[in-house]
Write a protein that holds these residues in place. Structure first.
Motif, PDB file in Angstrom:
ATOM      1  N   GLY A 138     -13.145  -2.234  39.683  1.00 21.05           N
ATOM      2  CA  GLY A 138     -12.321  -3.421  39.455  1.00 21.05           C
ATOM      3  C   GLY A 138     -12.972  -4.710  39.908  1.00 21.05           C
ATOM      4  N   PHE A 139     -14.146  -4.633  40.517  1.00 22.25           N
ATOM      5  CA  PHE A 139     -14.807  -5.833  41.044  1.00 22.25           C
ATOM      6  C   PHE A 139     -15.376  -6.684  39.910  1.00 22.25           C
ATOM      7  CE2 PHE A 139     -18.689  -7.993  42.467  1.00 22.25           C
ATOM      8  CZ  PHE A 139     -18.145  -8.834  43.415  1.00 22.25           C
ATOM      9  N   GLN A 140     -15.121  -7.986  39.968  1.00 15.44           N
ATOM     10  CA  GLN A 140     -15.677  -8.942  39.004  1.00 15.44           C
ATOM     11  C   GLN A 140     -16.695  -9.854  39.685  1.00 15.44           C
ATOM     12  OE1 GLN A 140     -14.872  -9.044  35.647  1.00 15.44           O
ATOM     13  NE2 GLN A 140     -13.733  -7.171  36.042  1.00 15.44           N
ATOM     14  N   GLN A 141     -16.222 -10.595  40.710  1.00 10.77           N
ATOM     15  CA  GLN A 141     -17.091 -11.528  41.432  1.00 10.77           C
ATOM     16  C   GLN A 141     -16.422 -11.914  42.738  1.00 10.77           C
ATOM     17  OE1 GLN A 141     -17.409 -14.823  38.706  1.00 10.77           O
ATOM     18  NE2 GLN A 141     -15.665 -15.887  39.602  1.00 10.77           N
ATOM     19  N   LEU A 142     -17.232 -12.468  43.646  1.00  7.76           N
ATOM     20  CA  LEU A 142     -16.688 -12.964  44.904  1.00  7.76           C
ATOM     21  C   LEU A 142     -15.959 -14.273  44.664  1.00  7.76           C
ATOM     22  CD1 LEU A 142     -19.694 -12.340  47.334  1.00  7.76           C
ATOM     23  CD2 LEU A 142     -17.637 -10.947  47.051  1.00  7.76           C
ATOM     24  N   ALA A 143     -14.984 -14.551  45.494  1.00  5.75           N
ATOM     25  CA  ALA A 143     -14.216 -15.790  45.385  1.00  5.75           C
ATOM     26  C   ALA A 143     -15.084 -16.992  45.760  1.00  5.75           C
ATOM     27  CB  ALA A 143     -13.001 -15.729  46.295  1.00  5.75           C
ATOM     28  N   THR A 144     -14.728 -18.155  45.226  1.00 10.53           N
ATOM     29  CA  THR A 144     -15.402 -19.396  45.587  1.00 10.53           C
ATOM     30  C   THR A 144     -14.946 -19.824  46.981  1.00 10.53           C
ATOM     31  OG1 THR A 144     -13.654 -20.813  44.705  1.00 10.53           O
ATOM     32  CG2 THR A 144     -15.400 -20.120  43.162  1.00 10.53           C
ATOM     33  N   ASN A 149     -10.720 -20.166  51.156  1.00  9.07           N
ATOM     34  CA  ASN A 149      -9.882 -20.948  52.076  1.00  9.07           C
ATOM     35  C   ASN A 149      -8.406 -20.815  51.737  1.00  9.07           C
ATOM     36  OD1 ASN A 149     -12.113 -21.817  53.530  1.00  9.07           O
ATOM     37  ND2 ASN A 149     -12.349 -23.672  52.324  1.00  9.07           N
ATOM     38  N   GLN A 150      -8.079 -20.853  50.456  1.00 15.12           N
ATOM     39  CA  GLN A 150      -6.688 -20.682  50.039  1.00 15.12           C
ATOM     40  C   GLN A 150      -6.190 -19.282  50.374  1.00 15.12           C
ATOM     41  OE1 GLN A 150      -6.970 -21.718  45.875  1.00 15.12           O
ATOM     42  NE2 GLN A 150      -6.464 -23.855  46.259  1.00 15.12           N
TER      43      GLN A 150
END
Length: 171
Positions: A138-144, A149-150
């Motif tokens: 299910g992994f796509q990419q790391l969060a920005t 922070n959110q």
């Protein structure tokens, strides 16, 4: 004059009440190791900076080299990447974070990089402070950075897992 005497008496009573409440406070040691049952591990609930977080990155998907590219992303974000490789057990989740009591705060931070979609894999017997990041199908990419922070704001402060106590001293 009578009003001043009444106000003074109320002030003295209020002060006595506050002092008594502080002295008899039974929750004064809540959140520290002093109230911890014997044998329970102490969990480091400090929210660490990325530069202080040690991780291993493992791939369980059929996409070769995925662990290496994600490890590079973590290195670019100042994480200390120790090991990179494959995990034999395939998972369908976004990721699984495996950690012990010393890795609770680090795993909490990493959870934000997966937008709180990683499955926690707490092991009270684990003795190191390294977190295994196991990437799933299910992994796509790391969060920005903004998303991290959110997400940290949404999930709040790290908490000691069930069966452990928060460590009284941040390391």
């Amino acid at each position: 004059m009578r009003a001043l005497v009444v106000v003074g008496l109320l002030g003295v009573l209020a002060l006595a009440f506050v002092v008594t409440a502080i002295i008899r406070d039974t929750q004064g040691k809540a959140g520290t190791a002093e109230g911890c049952p014997e044998g329970w591990p102490l969990a480091d609930v400090t929210l660490h900076e990325p530069k202080d977080v040690k991780i291993n990155v493992f791939n369980t998907t059929e996409e070769p080299g995925r662990a290496g590219s994600v490890a590079d992303d973590f290195r670019n974000r100042k994480f200390q990447v120790k090991k990179v490789g494959n995990d034999p057990k395939e998972i369908d989740d976004v990721a699984v974070l495996r950690y012990g009591p010393k890795g609770v705060g680090s795993a909490h931070l990493l959870q934000a990089y997966f937008l709180n979609n990683a499955v926690p894999g707490y092991d009270e017997k684990r003795t190191d402070d390294v977190v295994d990041v196991v990437l799933g199908n299910g992994f796509q990419q790391l969060a920005t950075t903004t998303e991290v922070n959110q997400s940290l704001g949404d999930i709040g402060a790290p908490r000691a897992p069930k069966g452990s106590c928060p460590s009284p001293v941040a390391k």
